[in-house]
Design an enzyme around this catalytic site. Structure first.
Site, short mmCIF file in Angstrom:
data_model
loop_
_atom_site.label_atom_id
_atom_site.label_comp_id
_atom_site.label_asym_id
_atom_site.label_seq_id
_atom_site.Cartn_x
_atom_site.Cartn_y
_atom_site.Cartn_z
N ASP A 52 -7.71 -1.26 0.71
CA ASP A 52 -7.82 -2.62 1.74
C ASP A 52 -8.04 -3.90 1.06
O ASP A 52 -8.95 -3.99 0.60
CB ASP A 52 -8.37 -2.33 3.14
N VAL A 53 -6.74 -4.80 0.72
CA VAL A 53 -6.67 -5.91 0.36
C VAL A 53 -8.13 -6.40 1.38
O VAL A 53 -8.59 -8.10 0.41
CB VAL A 53 -5.82 -6.67 0.54
N ASN A 79 1.42 -9.16 -1.75
CA ASN A 79 2.49 -9.06 -0.87
C ASN A 79 2.09 -8.33 0.31
O ASN A 79 2.63 -8.28 1.09
CB ASN A 79 3.48 -8.16 -1.94
N TYR A 144 0.70 -15.18 12.50
CA TYR A 144 1.43 -15.22 11.05
C TYR A 144 1.57 -15.92 10.75
O TYR A 144 0.62 -16.35 9.56
CB TYR A 144 2.08 -14.51 11.70
N LYS A 148 0.23 -17.90 6.55
CA LYS A 148 0.44 -18.17 5.83
C LYS A 148 0.39 -19.65 5.66
O LYS A 148 0.38 -20.08 4.45
CB LYS A 148 2.11 -17.81 6.25
N1 LIG Z 1 10.33 -8.87 6.29
C1 LIG Z 1 10.02 -9.89 5.90
O1 LIG Z 1 11.17 -10.32 6.98
C2 LIG Z 1 9.25 -11.02 5.77
C3 LIG Z 1 9.82 -12.23 5.71
C4 LIG Z 1 9.10 -13.14 5.20
C5 LIG Z 1 7.25 -12.70 4.43
N2 LIG Z 1 7.56 -11.55 4.19
C6 LIG Z 1 6.22 -11.26 3.91
O2 LIG Z 1 6.55 -10.06 2.96
C7 LIG Z 1 5.14 -9.48 2.23
C8 LIG Z 1 5.28 -7.29 2.87
O3 LIG Z 1 5.91 -7.37 3.98
P1 LIG Z 1 7.28 -6.95 4.64
O4 LIG Z 1 8.39 -7.28 5.48
O5 LIG Z 1 7.64 -6.08 2.79
O6 LIG Z 1 5.99 -5.32 5.53
P2 LIG Z 1 5.52 -4.07 5.54
O7 LIG Z 1 6.77 -3.66 5.18
O8 LIG Z 1 5.15 -3.94 7.57
O9 LIG Z 1 4.96 -3.25 4.11
C9 LIG Z 1 3.59 -4.28 4.34
C10 LIG Z 1 3.24 -3.48 3.26
O10 LIG Z 1 1.53 -3.91 3.43
C11 LIG Z 1 1.22 -2.44 3.26
N3 LIG Z 1 -0.63 -3.46 3.96
C12 LIG Z 1 -0.59 -4.19 5.21
N4 LIG Z 1 -2.18 -4.83 5.08
C13 LIG Z 1 -2.52 -4.02 3.63
C14 LIG Z 1 -4.26 -4.51 3.62
N5 LIG Z 1 -4.70 -4.77 4.82
N6 LIG Z 1 -4.56 -3.83 1.83
C15 LIG Z 1 -3.58 -3.24 1.39
N7 LIG Z 1 -2.46 -3.15 1.69
C16 LIG Z 1 -1.55 -3.56 2.85
C17 LIG Z 1 1.36 -1.89 4.11
O11 LIG Z 1 0.95 -0.01 3.21
P3 LIG Z 1 -1.03 0.32 4.95
O12 LIG Z 1 -0.02 0.44 5.82
O13 LIG Z 1 -0.53 1.81 3.49
O14 LIG Z 1 -1.70 -0.08 4.13
C18 LIG Z 1 2.75 -1.83 3.64
O15 LIG Z 1 2.71 -1.29 2.49
C19 LIG Z 1 4.35 -9.71 3.27
O16 LIG Z 1 3.20 -10.35 3.35
C20 LIG Z 1 5.22 -9.98 4.89
O17 LIG Z 1 4.59 -11.34 5.16
C21 LIG Z 1 8.16 -10.42 5.50
#
Ligand SMILES: NC(=O)c1ccc[n+]([C@@H]2O[C@H](COP(=O)([O-])OP(=O)(O)OC[C@H]3O[C@@H](n4cnc5c(N)ncnc54)[C@H](OP(=O)(O)O)[C@@H]3O)[C@@H](O)[C@H]2O)c1
Lengths: 234, 113
Positions: A52-53, A79, A144, A148
């Site tokens: 957990d980060v 990420n 959120y 960021k």
């Molecule tokens: N999707 C979009 O539209 C979008 C747009 C802009 C930016 N982003 C950014 O891109 C990044 C990835 O997003 P995503 O869309 O891929 O999200 P996602 O599908 O919800 O995946 C999030 C990942 O982060 C892990 N995670 C969450 N909290 C954590 C913690 N405390 N410690 C370690 N791991 C953790 C989760 O795994 P576990 O649950 O196993 O921990 C999961 O693997 C994020 O930073 C998000 O803000 C996404």
């Protein structure tokens, strides 16, 4: 690149993080991925660890593992991220704290501990994940987007503090990409966001890896403290 | 907080062992930071007007020491912890105070376990 790069991708269980882990592994890197829960997939070249980060002990144990098993660290992609999409008047404080703990404290902790290992070889590339929700000031995403914004400021200050150690720090801000993170956001809202982009479509995983590939190239040693938004937000 | 303790080392190292580690690390960082020679003694100042290191040098020393304490003594300490950073008598003042501080943290780690 003569040596095999060692790359840490946080939040690699699913979504963008999983894609990035597989992308770097396909490019020949030794990838360490992490997440709070076990991954339901494995792949050659990806070493998935539970961490957990937002926990200092977990992050120290994770970086300790990287040091023992790989002896070095070249690239970090911060990420791991969580979102909360609701009106600020309807956001519980526990939600606010949870978002800040992962997105801000988590990014900080992984950068801090990772940079300690990177500086031994006077080389490192840190890339943090931000979002177009920051420049677009999207309503319904107050905590959120604020978290960021903090990541962006952290990126810029770290660039200054870590420059002397040969470590660059940059950020990439994706537009909406179809992952679980935005699963609950209504389609009209996503469309309204993409209408505000120069390129009016959803983002793809490859758009993210393309920007990250640029930041982490050894030749990008003069690129630091920068934020690249995808989709043409300016 | 999970503390990683070495299985084979229930006794804290002698203060001299820690002192040698701090002296060696300080010497290395001073040479790295462009000093022609480094005569490090317990009263060598690390912060303040007569400090032998600039602020980046001190950061490098602290990171380097965490690493050496881990590699050579087997203790995963965080030297820049909140208590240390808020103390009026900075443990980072001199080579001697830093030695006492690190030795104390190791003893604390063992007694807490
Ligand atoms: N999707 C979009 O539209 C979008 C747009 C802009 C930016 N982003 C950014 O891109 C990044 C990835 O997003 P995503 O869309 O891929 O999200 P996602 O599908 O919800 O995946 C999030 C990942 O982060 C892990 N995670 C969450 N909290 C954590 C913690 N405390 N410690 C370690 N791991 C953790 C989760 O795994 P576990 O649950 O196993 O921990 C999961 O693997 C994020 O930073 C998000 O803000 C996404």
């Amino acid at each position: 690149m003569p040596e095999r790069q060692v790359v840490l991708i946080t939040g690699a269980r699913k979504g963008i993080g999983r894609f990035l882990a597989e992308h770097f592994a396909a490019g020949g890197a030794a990838v360490i991925g992490c997440g709070r829960t076990p991954a339901d997939w494995t792949r050659d070249g990806v070493d998935y660890q539970r961490a957990d980060v937002s926990s200092e002990a977990d992050v120290k144990a994770l970086v300790g593992h990287i040091q023992r098993a790989y002896g070095r660290l070249d690239v970090i992609v911060n990420n791991a991220g969580v979102a909360s999409m609701n009106h600020s008047l309807l956001t519980p404080v526990a939600t606010a704290e949870r978002v800040l703990a992962t997105n801000v404290t988590g990014t900080f902790l992984v950068a801090r501990e990772g940079a300690k290992l990177m500086q031994r070889r006077r080389y490192g590339r840190i890339v943090n994940l931000t979002t177009v929700a920051v420049p677009l000031h999207l309503d319904g995403e107050a905590i959120y987007a604020a978290s960021k914004s903090a990541v962006e400021t952290l990126t810029k200050v770290l660039a200054h503090e870590l420059g002397a150690f040969g470590i660059t720090c940059n950020a990439v801000g994706p537009s909406p990409i179809a992952t679980d993170l935005i699963h609950g956001v209504p389609a009209e809202k996503i469309e309204a966001i993409t209408r505000r982009l120069a390129i009016k479509r959803l983002g793809r995983y490859e758009d993210v890896s393309n920007a990250i590939d640029f930041f982490v190239r050894p030749e990008s040693d003069y690129i630091t403290g920068q934020v690249i938004y995808l989709g043409g937000v300016s | 907080m999970r503390i990683i303790l070495p299985m084979t080392q229930p006794q804290p190292p002698d203060r001299e062992v820690v002192a040698a580690l701090v002296m060696a690390a300080t010497t290395d960082v001073m040479l790295q930071r462009g000093h022609a020679d480094a005569n490090v003694a317990p009263d060598t100042r690390l912060v303040g007007a007569s400090a032998v290191l600039d602020s980046l040098g001190l950061v490098t020393l602290v990171v380097d020491l965490e690493q050496r304490v881990q590699d050579e003594l087997g203790y995963g300490l965080t030297l820049a912890n909140e208590r240390a950073m808020s103390r009026t008598n900075s443990p980072f003042l001199s080579v001697g105070t830093l030695t006492d501080y690190i030795h104390g943290l190791i003893v604390e780690t063992i007694t807490r376990a």
